[in-house]
Design a protein around this motif. Structure first.
Motif, short mmCIF file in Angstrom:
data_model
loop_
_atom_site.label_atom_id
_atom_site.label_comp_id
_atom_site.label_asym_id
_atom_site.label_seq_id
_atom_site.Cartn_x
_atom_site.Cartn_y
_atom_site.Cartn_z
N TRP A 35 46.05 8.07 24.55
CA TRP A 35 46.57 7.92 23.19
C TRP A 35 46.68 9.28 22.54
CZ3 TRP A 35 48.01 3.34 20.86
CH2 TRP A 35 47.76 2.17 21.60
N ASP A 36 47.87 9.58 22.03
CA ASP A 36 48.12 10.83 21.32
C ASP A 36 48.55 10.51 19.90
OD1 ASP A 36 47.64 12.50 23.57
OD2 ASP A 36 49.66 12.11 24.30
N ILE A 37 48.22 11.43 19.01
CA ILE A 37 48.60 11.29 17.61
C ILE A 37 49.42 12.51 17.21
CG2 ILE A 37 47.72 11.27 15.22
CD1 ILE A 37 45.22 9.82 16.30
N THR A 38 50.47 12.29 16.45
CA THR A 38 51.20 13.38 15.83
C THR A 38 51.01 13.26 14.32
OG1 THR A 38 53.31 14.57 15.76
CG2 THR A 38 53.44 12.16 15.70
N THR A 39 50.90 14.39 13.65
CA THR A 39 50.53 14.36 12.23
C THR A 39 51.15 15.52 11.46
OG1 THR A 39 48.64 14.39 10.70
CG2 THR A 39 48.38 15.63 12.74
N SER A 40 51.25 15.36 10.17
CA SER A 40 51.70 16.45 9.31
C SER A 40 50.56 17.43 9.01
CB SER A 40 52.27 15.90 7.99
OG SER A 40 51.29 15.14 7.30
N HIS A 54 49.68 25.83 19.24
CA HIS A 54 50.70 24.78 19.32
C HIS A 54 50.37 23.61 18.39
CE1 HIS A 54 52.46 26.87 22.67
NE2 HIS A 54 51.28 26.89 23.27
N GLY A 55 49.26 23.72 17.66
CA GLY A 55 48.89 22.69 16.70
C GLY A 55 48.07 21.55 17.26
N THR A 56 47.45 21.73 18.43
CA THR A 56 46.72 20.63 19.06
C THR A 56 45.21 20.81 18.97
OG1 THR A 56 48.53 20.29 20.62
CG2 THR A 56 46.42 19.29 21.19
N VAL A 57 44.58 19.77 18.45
CA VAL A 57 43.12 19.67 18.38
C VAL A 57 42.75 18.37 19.08
CG1 VAL A 57 41.14 19.37 16.85
CG2 VAL A 57 42.98 20.95 16.21
N THR A 58 41.81 18.45 20.01
CA THR A 58 41.32 17.24 20.67
C THR A 58 40.05 16.80 19.96
OG1 THR A 58 42.27 17.90 22.79
CG2 THR A 58 40.54 16.23 22.85
N GLY A 111 36.29 8.11 23.85
CA GLY A 111 37.20 8.99 24.57
C GLY A 111 37.84 10.02 23.67
N LYS A 112 38.60 10.91 24.26
CA LYS A 112 39.24 12.00 23.52
C LYS A 112 40.62 11.58 23.04
CE LYS A 112 36.85 15.41 26.31
NZ LYS A 112 36.96 16.40 27.37
N VAL A 113 41.00 12.12 21.87
CA VAL A 113 42.32 11.85 21.32
C VAL A 113 42.95 13.18 20.93
CG1 VAL A 113 43.64 10.71 19.50
CG2 VAL A 113 41.61 9.59 20.43
N GLU A 114 44.08 13.52 21.60
CA GLU A 114 44.80 14.74 21.24
C GLU A 114 45.59 14.48 19.96
OE1 GLU A 114 47.26 16.64 24.12
OE2 GLU A 114 45.55 17.30 25.30
N THR A 115 45.41 15.35 19.00
CA THR A 115 46.07 15.24 17.70
C THR A 115 46.84 16.53 17.49
OG1 THR A 115 44.17 13.93 16.98
CG2 THR A 115 45.66 14.72 15.27
N THR A 116 48.15 16.40 17.28
CA THR A 116 49.02 17.58 17.23
C THR A 116 49.89 17.56 15.97
OG1 THR A 116 49.08 17.65 19.64
CG2 THR A 116 50.78 18.89 18.48
N THR A 117 50.00 18.72 15.35
CA THR A 117 50.85 18.90 14.18
C THR A 117 52.32 18.70 14.54
OG1 THR A 117 49.27 20.54 13.36
CG2 THR A 117 51.45 20.54 12.33
N PHE A 118 53.07 18.06 13.64
CA PHE A 118 54.53 17.97 13.83
C PHE A 118 55.05 19.38 14.11
CE2 PHE A 118 54.93 14.56 10.22
CZ PHE A 118 54.41 13.57 11.02
N ARG A 119 55.91 19.53 15.08
CA ARG A 119 56.46 20.86 15.37
C ARG A 119 57.86 20.75 15.96
NH1 ARG A 119 52.40 20.84 20.18
NH2 ARG A 119 53.81 20.73 21.93
#
Length: 147
Positions: free
Chosen positions: A42-47, A69-73, A79-87
């Motif tokens: 599961w990945d999340i994209t966020t502002s 690249h804006g990614t924080v796990t 479990g781990k969830v990769e959360t990445t800034t809109f880019r």
């Protein structure tokens, strides 16, 4: 659209939204859910920018997976969830990796850079599917709301 979102992903999206940011499940987990499969990842994209994510998830262990690249796990017991800034991506001089990433405030711009049309979809907690490039052909399905 119905997604059996794990509690940690649901909580992560809720925490980001409660802090005033947009946040969506994105990519393969959305594709797999549409296919009736249980997503493995599961990945999340966020502002939210990386420093904002670290603040929102201050009570959790975070790994700077790809800060530039804006990614924080975010590490959860489940479990781990990769959360990445809109880019949006810069030029691809090697045809594989962009020379630079630029953060954006637009979900659609973020989805534009994804590898396949079917992976360029996002879903929110209400079950709304964001599919600006026609990755799904189920537009007439009554349980699916597409924006």
């Amino acid at each position: 659209m119905t997604m059996d979102m794990p509690k940690n992903v649901d909580t992560a999206i809720n925490l980001l939204q409660s802090a005033g940011f947009e946040a969506y499940a994105v990519g393969g987990c959305v594709r797999d859910s549409l296919l009736g499969k249980t997503p493995n990842d599961w990945d999340i994209t966020t502002s939210a920018k990386p420093e904002d994510m670290k603040s929102v998830f201050a009570d959790f262990h975070c790994i700077d997976t790809g800060i530039k690249h804006g990614t924080v796990t975010v590490c959860w017991p489940e479990g781990k969830v990769e959360t990445t800034t809109f880019r949006r991506d810069g030029a691809y001089t090697d045809h594989r990796h962009p020379e630079q990433d630029t953060f954006t405030a637009s979900l659609t711009e973020d989805l534009t850079r994804r590898d396949f049309t079917v992976n360029a979809m996002a879903a929110d907690l209400r079950g709304t599917l964001y599919d600006p490039f026609g990755g799904v052909i189920l537009r007439s399905t009554p349980w699916l709301t597409v924006k």
